[in-house]
Design a protein around this motif. Structure first.
Motif, PDB file in Angstrom:
ATOM      1  N   LEU A   1       0.828  -1.212   0.000  1.00  0.00           N
ATOM      2  CA  LEU A   1       0.000   0.000   0.000  1.00  0.00           C
ATOM      3  C   LEU A   1       0.860   1.259   0.000  1.00  0.00           C
ATOM      4  O   LEU A   1       0.527   2.248  -0.652  1.00  0.00           O
ATOM      5  CB  LEU A   1      -0.941  -0.011   1.203  1.00  0.00           C
ATOM      6  N   ALA A   2       1.986   1.225   0.717  1.00  0.00           N
ATOM      7  CA  ALA A   2       2.899   2.371   0.715  1.00  0.00           C
ATOM      8  C   ALA A   2       3.495   2.577  -0.673  1.00  0.00           C
ATOM      9  O   ALA A   2       3.664   3.719  -1.120  1.00  0.00           O
ATOM     10  CB  ALA A   2       3.998   2.174   1.749  1.00  0.00           C
ATOM     11  N   CYS A   3       3.794   1.490  -1.379  1.00  0.00           N
ATOM     12  CA  CYS A   3       4.325   1.606  -2.739  1.00  0.00           C
ATOM     13  C   CYS A   3       3.278   2.180  -3.689  1.00  0.00           C
ATOM     14  O   CYS A   3       3.590   3.029  -4.538  1.00  0.00           O
ATOM     15  CB  CYS A   3       4.803   0.245  -3.239  1.00  0.00           C
ATOM     16  N   ILE A   4       2.051   1.731  -3.556  1.00  0.00           N
ATOM     17  CA  ILE A   4       0.972   2.282  -4.383  1.00  0.00           C
ATOM     18  C   ILE A   4       0.795   3.770  -4.089  1.00  0.00           C
ATOM     19  O   ILE A   4       0.638   4.582  -5.008  1.00  0.00           O
ATOM     20  CB  ILE A   4      -0.334   1.497  -4.154  1.00  0.00           C
ATOM     21  N   ALA A   5       0.844   4.116  -2.813  1.00  0.00           N
ATOM     22  CA  ALA A   5       0.733   5.532  -2.439  1.00  0.00           C
ATOM     23  C   ALA A   5       1.885   6.340  -3.035  1.00  0.00           C
ATOM     24  O   ALA A   5       1.686   7.466  -3.501  1.00  0.00           O
ATOM     25  CB  ALA A   5       0.708   5.671  -0.923  1.00  0.00           C
ATOM     26  N   GLY A   6       3.083   5.778  -3.044  1.00  0.00           N
ATOM     27  CA  GLY A   6       4.231   6.465  -3.638  1.00  0.00           C
ATOM     28  C   GLY A   6       4.050   6.711  -5.122  1.00  0.00           C
ATOM     29  O   GLY A   6       4.366   7.791  -5.633  1.00  0.00           O
ATOM     30  N   ALA A   7       3.511   5.718  -5.826  1.00  0.00           N
ATOM     31  CA  ALA A   7       3.268   5.889  -7.262  1.00  0.00           C
ATOM     32  C   ALA A   7       2.203   6.958  -7.503  1.00  0.00           C
ATOM     33  O   ALA A   7       2.348   7.808  -8.392  1.00  0.00           O
ATOM     34  CB  ALA A   7       2.841   4.561  -7.882  1.00  0.00           C
ATOM     35  N   VAL A   8       1.146   6.940  -6.714  1.00  0.00           N
ATOM     36  CA  VAL A   8       0.071   7.929  -6.870  1.00  0.00           C
ATOM     37  C   VAL A   8       0.598   9.332  -6.568  1.00  0.00           C
ATOM     38  O   VAL A   8       0.304  10.285  -7.306  1.00  0.00           O
ATOM     39  CB  VAL A   8      -1.127   7.569  -5.960  1.00  0.00           C
ATOM     40  N   VAL A   9       1.384   9.464  -5.502  1.00  0.00           N
ATOM     41  CA  VAL A   9       1.946  10.764  -5.133  1.00  0.00           C
ATOM     42  C   VAL A   9       2.834  11.299  -6.261  1.00  0.00           C
ATOM     43  O   VAL A   9       2.780  12.487  -6.608  1.00  0.00           O
ATOM     44  CB  VAL A   9       2.735  10.655  -3.805  1.00  0.00           C
TER      45      VAL A   9
ATOM     46  N   ILE B   1       7.984   7.729  -2.490  1.00  0.00           N
ATOM     47  CA  ILE B   1       8.489   7.534  -3.854  1.00  0.00           C
ATOM     48  C   ILE B   1       9.762   6.694  -3.841  1.00  0.00           C
ATOM     49  O   ILE B   1       9.935   5.796  -4.680  1.00  0.00           O
ATOM     50  CB  ILE B   1       8.710   8.889  -4.550  1.00  0.00           C
ATOM     51  N   SER B   2      10.645   6.938  -2.892  1.00  0.00           N
ATOM     52  CA  SER B   2      11.866   6.125  -2.786  1.00  0.00           C
ATOM     53  C   SER B   2      11.523   4.664  -2.489  1.00  0.00           C
ATOM     54  O   SER B   2      12.115   3.751  -3.068  1.00  0.00           O
ATOM     55  CB  SER B   2      12.783   6.663  -1.689  1.00  0.00           C
ATOM     56  N   LEU B   3      10.554   4.462  -1.612  1.00  0.00           N
ATOM     57  CA  LEU B   3      10.126   3.101  -1.298  1.00  0.00           C
ATOM     58  C   LEU B   3       9.588   2.410  -2.549  1.00  0.00           C
ATOM     59  O   LEU B   3       9.933   1.260  -2.829  1.00  0.00           O
ATOM     60  CB  LEU B   3       9.061   3.130  -0.195  1.00  0.00           C
ATOM     61  N   PHE B   4       8.773   3.112  -3.306  1.00  0.00           N
ATOM     62  CA  PHE B   4       8.234   2.546  -4.547  1.00  0.00           C
ATOM     63  C   PHE B   4       9.348   2.169  -5.511  1.00  0.00           C
ATOM     64  O   PHE B   4       9.370   1.058  -6.045  1.00  0.00           O
ATOM     65  CB  PHE B   4       7.282   3.546  -5.216  1.00  0.00           C
ATOM     66  N   LEU B   5      10.273   3.104  -5.735  1.00  0.00           N
ATOM     67  CA  LEU B   5      11.334   2.866  -6.715  1.00  0.00           C
ATOM     68  C   LEU B   5      12.298   1.760  -6.296  1.00  0.00           C
ATOM     69  O   LEU B   5      12.897   1.102  -7.153  1.00  0.00           O
ATOM     70  CB  LEU B   5      12.110   4.162  -6.973  1.00  0.00           C
TER      71      LEU B   5
ATOM     72  N   ALA C   1      19.847  -5.724  -5.821  1.00  0.00           N
ATOM     73  CA  ALA C   1      20.781  -5.310  -6.875  1.00  0.00           C
ATOM     74  C   ALA C   1      20.035  -4.993  -8.170  1.00  0.00           C
ATOM     75  O   ALA C   1      20.327  -3.996  -8.837  1.00  0.00           O
ATOM     76  CB  ALA C   1      21.814  -6.410  -7.115  1.00  0.00           C
ATOM     77  N   ALA C   2      19.059  -5.816  -8.521  1.00  0.00           N
ATOM     78  CA  ALA C   2      18.291  -5.585  -9.746  1.00  0.00           C
ATOM     79  C   ALA C   2      17.503  -4.285  -9.653  1.00  0.00           C
ATOM     80  O   ALA C   2      17.381  -3.549 -10.640  1.00  0.00           O
ATOM     81  CB  ALA C   2      17.353  -6.757 -10.005  1.00  0.00           C
ATOM     82  N   SER C   3      16.983  -3.992  -8.484  1.00  0.00           N
ATOM     83  CA  SER C   3      16.240  -2.752  -8.292  1.00  0.00           C
ATOM     84  C   SER C   3      17.133  -1.535  -8.519  1.00  0.00           C
ATOM     85  O   SER C   3      16.761  -0.595  -9.230  1.00  0.00           O
ATOM     86  CB  SER C   3      15.649  -2.729  -6.891  1.00  0.00           C
ATOM     87  N   LEU C   4      18.309  -1.567  -7.918  1.00  0.00           N
ATOM     88  CA  LEU C   4      19.239  -0.451  -8.098  1.00  0.00           C
ATOM     89  C   LEU C   4      19.699  -0.331  -9.546  1.00  0.00           C
ATOM     90  O   LEU C   4      19.751   0.768 -10.099  1.00  0.00           O
ATOM     91  CB  LEU C   4      20.440  -0.610  -7.163  1.00  0.00           C
TER      92      LEU C   4
ATOM     93  N   VAL D   1       8.681   6.958 -12.856  1.00  0.00           N
ATOM     94  CA  VAL D   1       7.807   6.164 -11.990  1.00  0.00           C
ATOM     95  C   VAL D   1       6.877   5.297 -12.829  1.00  0.00           C
ATOM     96  O   VAL D   1       6.659   4.120 -12.528  1.00  0.00           O
ATOM     97  CB  VAL D   1       7.017   7.087 -11.032  1.00  0.00           C
ATOM     98  N   ALA D   2       6.331   5.879 -13.893  1.00  0.00           N
ATOM     99  CA  ALA D   2       5.437   5.103 -14.759  1.00  0.00           C
ATOM    100  C   ALA D   2       6.182   3.939 -15.413  1.00  0.00           C
ATOM    101  O   ALA D   2       5.652   2.830 -15.517  1.00  0.00           O
ATOM    102  CB  ALA D   2       4.829   6.010 -15.823  1.00  0.00           C
ATOM    103  N   THR D   3       7.427   4.170 -15.831  1.00  0.00           N
ATOM    104  CA  THR D   3       8.212   3.112 -16.452  1.00  0.00           C
ATOM    105  C   THR D   3       8.516   1.992 -15.465  1.00  0.00           C
ATOM    106  O   THR D   3       8.405   0.807 -15.795  1.00  0.00           O
ATOM    107  CB  THR D   3       9.526   3.682 -17.025  1.00  0.00           C
TER     108      THR D   3
END
Length: 123
Positions: free
Chosen positions: A15-23, A37-41, A67-70, A92-94
Motif C-alpha cells: 500500500l505504501a508503494c501504491i501511495a508512492g506511485a500515486v503521489v 516515492i523512494s520506497l516505490f522505486l 541489486a536488480a532494483s538499483l 515512476v510510470a516506467t
C-alpha cells in the motif's frame, strides 16, 4: 502468528508503494513524498525480480532483488538523461510498467511450472 505478521507487513509495504506511485504521478505535495516515492522505486523492481526467482535461497533472492532494483533505476535514469527526456513522472510510470510486466511473467511462469508438476504427478 509470524506468518500473519509477514502478510500484514507485505500489505503495508504494498500500500505504501501504491501511495508512492500515486503521489509521484499526480504530483501531490506531502511531507512523506520522498519516503513513499523512494520506497516505490526500490521495492517494486526488487519484489518483481524476487518473484521470478522460484525455489532459491531467500537471502540470495533478496540480494539479487536489491541489486536488480538499483540497476534498473540507474539504467532508467541514465537513459532518460542520455535522450534528454528527464521526467520523474515518466520514470515512476516506467518502473510501474516494468514491475507489472515482470509480475505477469511470474504468473505465467508459475502457472506453466505448476501444470508440468501436475502432469508429472499423474504419470
Amino acid at each position: 502468528m509470524l506468518r500473519q505478521h509477514r502478510r500484514a507487513l507485505a500489505w503495508l509495504v504494498g500500500l505504501a508503494c501504491i501511495a508512492g506511485a500515486v503521489v509521484a504521478l499526480f504530483d501531490i505535495e506531502t511531507p512523506l513524498r520522498p519516503f513513499l516515492i523512494s520506497l516505490f522505486l526500490l521495492v517494486v523492481p526488487g519484489a518483481a525480480v524476487v518473484g521470478l526467482l522460484r525455489d532459491r535461497d531467500p537471502l540470495a533472492a533478496l540480494s539479487v532483488g536489491a541489486a536488480a532494483s538499483l540497476v534498473l533505476n540507474v539504467l532508467l535514469a541514465e537513459a532518460m538523461l542520455l535522450f534528454g527526456a528527464w521526467s520523474p513522472r515518466a520514470g515512476v510510470a516506467t518502473v510501474a510498467v516494468l514491475g507489472g510486466f515482470m509480475y505477469v511473467l511470474r504468473v505465467l511462469y508459475r502457472g506453466k511450472s505448476m501444470q508440468t508438476e501436475q502432469g508429472a504427478r499423474t504419470r
